[in-house]
Scaffold this motif. Structure first.
Motif: not given
Length: 334
Positions: A257-274
């Motif tokens: 649950y933790v791995a997905r929660l933090f991972g999904q958040g990071w992927d979304a912001l990576d994409k937004t920033s990039r």
């Protein structure tokens, strides 16, 4: 004064009657950073799952600097927080498996795979003894940001000065002959804006999170140049003091649950920033060539042998097989 004391006592008694436990939660990253936001979402889920019996008090300021966060939670200065394993060099050996180059392009996939390997192989060996581990995760694929010029080769990197976050990327940088300094990610803005450093190794989201508008160039690698391994932790005495019902809620919101929660958040912001801010501000992207990747891979091979020896010395059976299992698990998650 006596009346105020009685009022406070009555208030505490009411909270106790309803069985509410408040967890003190700390973050050394800005409240808008994806890791802080994911921690806030975890707190919201905790309160909802416990029907208000568990609640977070998110502190306005971190209880310790990033390298001291693990010990701060262990010692009870905060009940919950997260930290980067590499900020205390040499302390966490097994965690380095999640920091190697070219693991994958998704924080979620790498984080979930890392959690599975961690639970199976590293928990029995006490990698993070002294705390209650709620979960592990990694940030998105690491890139090279700089203010000076396009980076197309290892020699280009060697001509500039970079901030790094520790762990395997520190060892790799030494092997490559790069000029790097170990500093927390939160120091990046000051180091780059003052010209003390020419660049920083971070995931794409950091351009937005740390307001690195002075960056003009970014070099990306297939699967990332590196990752940083994070651990999300809780004070063990606080956990032990919870009711069985509340422990079950914490356990439900742990692990994958933790791995997905933090991972999904990071992927979304990576994409937004990039695709958003970096493009808007004219950051020039470079895709690492096969020759550049081959240079890194050649040096990393020796570091993996070194890691396997260190992991074996700490009790991990057949570390190279565990590494192969980890890489295969990432592909399964994808």
């Amino acid at each position: 004064m006596k009346a105020r004391l009685l009022a406070v006592t009555a208030l505490l008694g009411t909270a106790s009657a309803f069985g509410q436990t408040v967890l003190t939660v700390s973050s050394w990253l800005p409240p808008t950073h994806t890791a802080s936001v994911s921690q806030q979402k975890w707190c919201a889920a905790l309160e909802q799952e416990s029907k208000g019996g568990l609640k977070c008090n998110i502190l306005p300021k971190a209880v310790a600097a990033p390298p001291g966060t693990f010990d701060a939670v262990r010692d009870g200065l905060a009940d919950v927080s997260f930290t980067v394993d590499g900020y205390t060099p040499g302390r966490f050996v097994f965690a380095q498996i999640a920091e190697f180059p070219f693991l994958g392009d998704s924080s979620e996939a790498t984080s979930v795979a890392y959690q599975r390997i961690y639970q199976k192989h590293f928990v029995p060996l006490g990698e993070h003894r002294g705390v209650k581990v709620l979960g592990v995760f990694t940030h998105g694929p690491g890139v090279i940001f700089n203010t000076r010029k396009p980076i197309t080769s290892a020699a280009d990197v060697a001509s500039l000065k970079f901030r790094i976050g520790g762990g395997n990327i520190s060892e790799l940088s030494k092997a490559m002959g790069w000029n790097v300094t170990l500093k927390p990610a939160t120091d990046s803005f000051e180091l780059l804006s003052t010209g003390v450093m020419d660049g920083t190794f971070l995931p794409d989201e950091s351009f937005a999170s740390f307001k690195l508008s002075m960056v003009k160039h970014v070099t990306r690698f297939p699967g990332g140049l590196y990752n940083s391994s994070f651990v999300f932790i809780m004070n063990p005495e606080k956990y032990k003091g919870l009711s069985a019902e509340h422990k079950a809620v914490v356990d439900k919101l742990s692990g994958e649950y933790v791995a997905r929660l933090f991972g999904q958040g990071w992927d979304a912001l990576d994409k937004t920033s990039r695709e958003g801010l970096q493009k808007e501000l004219g950051v020039q992207p470079v895709r690492a060539s096969e020759a550049f990747v081959a240079e890194v891979r050649a040096k990393q091979s020796g570091l993996e042998d070194k890691w396997a020896a260190a992991a074996s010395a700490k009790g991990l059976k057949d570390p190279k097989a565990v590494l192969d299992e980890f890489r295969a698990e990432i592909k399964k998650v994808n």
